[in-house]
Design an enzyme around this catalytic site. Structure first.
Site, mmCIF file in Angstrom:
data_model
loop_
_atom_site.group_PDB
_atom_site.id
_atom_site.type_symbol
_atom_site.label_atom_id
_atom_site.label_comp_id
_atom_site.label_asym_id
_atom_site.label_seq_id
_atom_site.Cartn_x
_atom_site.Cartn_y
_atom_site.Cartn_z
ATOM 1 N N CYS A 1 12.362 1.544 -1.081
ATOM 2 C CA CYS A 1 11.901 1.824 -2.448
ATOM 3 C C CYS A 1 12.216 3.245 -2.901
ATOM 4 C CB CYS A 1 10.411 1.548 -2.547
ATOM 5 S SG CYS A 1 10.024 -0.121 -2.001
ATOM 6 N N HIS B 1 7.876 4.739 -8.398
ATOM 7 C CA HIS B 1 8.228 3.416 -7.870
ATOM 8 C C HIS B 1 7.060 2.472 -8.171
ATOM 9 C CE1 HIS B 1 8.985 0.088 -5.383
ATOM 10 N NE2 HIS B 1 8.118 0.419 -4.455
ATOM 11 N N ASN C 1 6.766 -5.445 -7.429
ATOM 12 C CA ASN C 1 7.516 -4.393 -6.735
ATOM 13 C C ASN C 1 8.942 -4.888 -6.489
ATOM 14 O OD1 ASN C 1 8.674 -2.722 -4.807
ATOM 15 N ND2 ASN C 1 6.825 -2.567 -3.551
HETATM 16 N N1 ACO Z 1 -5.680 -12.339 -1.946
HETATM 17 C C1 ACO Z 1 -6.975 -12.300 -1.588
HETATM 18 N N2 ACO Z 1 -7.436 -11.520 -0.606
HETATM 19 C C2 ACO Z 1 -6.550 -10.756 0.032
HETATM 20 C C3 ACO Z 1 -5.180 -10.749 -0.271
HETATM 21 C C4 ACO Z 1 -4.757 -11.598 -1.299
HETATM 22 N N3 ACO Z 1 -3.469 -11.672 -1.698
HETATM 23 N N4 ACO Z 1 -4.542 -9.875 0.524
HETATM 24 C C5 ACO Z 1 -5.467 -9.336 1.335
HETATM 25 N N5 ACO Z 1 -6.694 -9.873 1.043
HETATM 26 C C6 ACO Z 1 -7.985 -9.595 1.656
HETATM 27 C C7 ACO Z 1 -7.845 -9.015 3.035
HETATM 28 O O1 ACO Z 1 -7.768 -10.067 3.997
HETATM 29 C C8 ACO Z 1 -9.097 -8.207 3.156
HETATM 30 O O2 ACO Z 1 -10.172 -9.078 3.478
HETATM 31 P P1 ACO Z 1 -11.292 -8.615 4.564
HETATM 32 O O3 ACO Z 1 -11.920 -7.400 3.951
HETATM 33 O O4 ACO Z 1 -12.160 -9.820 4.641
HETATM 34 O O5 ACO Z 1 -10.511 -8.304 5.797
HETATM 35 C C9 ACO Z 1 -9.348 -7.695 1.749
HETATM 36 O O6 ACO Z 1 -8.619 -8.564 0.884
HETATM 37 C C10 ACO Z 1 -8.893 -6.280 1.519
HETATM 38 O O7 ACO Z 1 -7.565 -6.152 2.039
HETATM 39 P P2 ACO Z 1 -6.792 -4.784 1.995
HETATM 40 O O8 ACO Z 1 -5.479 -4.952 2.681
HETATM 41 O O9 ACO Z 1 -7.717 -3.718 2.491
HETATM 42 O O10 ACO Z 1 -6.572 -4.625 0.414
HETATM 43 P P3 ACO Z 1 -6.064 -3.381 -0.399
HETATM 44 O O11 ACO Z 1 -7.071 -3.007 -1.411
HETATM 45 O O12 ACO Z 1 -5.539 -2.287 0.497
HETATM 46 O O13 ACO Z 1 -4.822 -3.980 -1.203
HETATM 47 C C11 ACO Z 1 -2.426 -3.946 -1.089
HETATM 48 C C12 ACO Z 1 -3.713 -4.504 -0.483
HETATM 49 C C13 ACO Z 1 -2.343 -4.433 -2.529
HETATM 50 C C14 ACO Z 1 -1.234 -4.457 -0.293
HETATM 51 C C15 ACO Z 1 -2.451 -2.386 -1.069
HETATM 52 O O14 ACO Z 1 -2.854 -1.955 0.226
HETATM 53 C C16 ACO Z 1 -1.135 -1.757 -1.421
HETATM 54 O O15 ACO Z 1 -0.667 -1.850 -2.544
HETATM 55 N N6 ACO Z 1 -0.540 -1.010 -0.482
HETATM 56 C C17 ACO Z 1 0.698 -0.279 -0.763
HETATM 57 C C18 ACO Z 1 1.909 -1.159 -0.748
HETATM 58 C C19 ACO Z 1 3.095 -0.310 -1.162
HETATM 59 O O16 ACO Z 1 2.961 0.632 -1.891
HETATM 60 N N7 ACO Z 1 4.275 -0.584 -0.702
HETATM 61 C C20 ACO Z 1 5.323 0.372 -1.160
HETATM 62 C C21 ACO Z 1 6.518 0.318 -0.629
HETATM 63 S S1 ACO Z 1 7.281 -1.250 -0.606
HETATM 64 C C22 ACO Z 1 8.816 -0.950 0.151
HETATM 65 O O17 ACO Z 1 9.150 0.132 0.568
HETATM 66 C C23 ACO Z 1 9.671 -2.117 0.344
#
Ligand code: ACO
Length: 335
Positions: free
Chosen positions: A117, A260, A290
């Protein structure tokens, strides 16, 4: 690192392309245990575009490139260099040469940059070096990715995030006085490569290597979402501040923050750390998710087409992602 600058760099035009197939959050919630509400609240994404053809990377990159070229006075044959930022090539040896052939840029040398990214920012910085030191005059920079091909569509932690797309920019050498690209700041932390990757794996491991060989392939995207989130929110503002500082500028000088497009919460958290008002944040995550290396040029092209960006505006672009890599490019926009 500073080089000897003899030329300025002008961004002549931008272009973009996305596939037709639109996948809504509702549709994804029929496939995995999630909901439109969860996805939208946690990421800002409503839908994404997905390509269905194996040649789509080149098709999209070609469409974005032609879209940009058609807004300029130069033709593909005038290009000296093509840099394709992609982590999803349709050939491990690189896809840029196919793009070169498809648009008819037979005089251009072409190569890929793999930096997830951050790819578009790094490709723009690379192109800038070649122009500033006088090596090349007309350069096409493309960010294109088809992460849908490497997404595990049964993993709700990742499949909600990604979409496919391509964006392009045409750069040309100009006098130093007309220069659009003011500065950059790039970083890598390979210690944390395993926070986000598409790993290579080898099968048919056999003692008799020459009879069976090793067959290489790639796994699906794996990501430690929370860790990547924390990395982005802490490192991206530092990179922006370092880049602004090197130019004797401050965040008050920023007209547009173009990050990004990974997660809307990341965009606003970075803006808030830099005390940049939310109206200055460019976001199109709702429509595309993304799109990796494509996300910045896609959003830039849309913001230009919507006449958001005006002459003289200062745009701060930052890419971040797998590697881990992150980097900032500061542009003064002139049409
Ligand atoms: N739907 C419902 N629940 C979900 C989902 C989903 N799609 N995904 C995860 N959950 C649940 C998890 O199981 C967890 O449940 P638990 O508390 O019972 O264990 C809960 O939701 C919270 O999960 P987290 O992973 O802590 O959620 P978070 O608020 O961190 O959001 C996300 C996840 C959206 C992926 C976020 O962490 C994020 O955006 N991270 C950055 C990603 C990024 O920026 N990537 C960039 C580069 S990409 C590249 O280089 C190719």
């Amino acid at each position: 690192m500073k080089s000897s600058i003899t030329q300025g760099v002008k961004i002549l035009a931008t272009g973009s392309a996305v596939p037709d197939l639109c996948i809504s959050n509702e549709l994804i919630s029929n496939m995995v245990d999630t909901s439109d509400e969860w996805i939208f609240n946690r990421t800002g994404i409503k839908e994404r575009r997905i390509s269905s053809s194996p040649t789509s990377l080149i098709d999209m990159a070609t469409a974005a490139s032609m879209n940009a070229l058609n807004k300029t006075h130069i033709n593909a044959i005038d290009l000296d260099l093509i840099i394709l930022a992609t982590s999803t090539p349709n050939d491990l040896f690189g896809s840029a040469s196919q793009l070169q052939a498809k648009i008819g840029a037979s005089k251009a040398i072409a190569f890929d940059i793999t930096a997830a990214c951050s790819g578009f920012v790094i490709a723009m910085v690379t192109a800038t070096q070649f122009i500033q030191n006088g090596s090349y005059s007309n350069v096409l920079v493309v960010g294109a990715d088809v992460l849908s091909k490497w997404t595990n569509w049964s993993d709700r932690r990742t499949c909600i995030l990604f979409g496919d797309g391509a964006g392009a920019a045409i750069l040309q050498s100009c006098s130093v006085l007309e220069n659009n690209i003011l500065g950059f700041h790039l970083n890598t932390n390979g210690q944390k490569f395993d926070q986000l990757n598409i790993q290579c794996e080898y099968s048919n491991h056999d003692k008799n290597f020459f009879s069976k060989g090793l067959k290489g392939s790639f796994k699906y995207i794996t990501m430690h979402g929370k860790e990547v989130y924390k990395f982005a929110v802490s490192k991206v503002p530092q990179s922006i501040q370092a880049c602004l500082g090197s130019l004797n500028l401050s965040s008050e000088n920023i007209d547009w923050l173009l990050l990004h497009q990974a997660n809307e919460r990341i965009l606003y958290a970075v803006a808030s750390r830099l005390m940049i008002p939310s109206e200055k944040v460019i976001s199109n995550l709702a429509k595309y998710g993304n799109t990796s290396a494509a996300s910045i040029p896609l959003a830039l092209n849309e913001a230009l087409e919507d006449n958001k960006i005006q002459n003289g505006d200062l745009i701060v672009m930052s890419g971040f992602g797998a590697g881990l890599t992150w980097g900032t490019l500061i542009i003064k926009w002139y049409r």
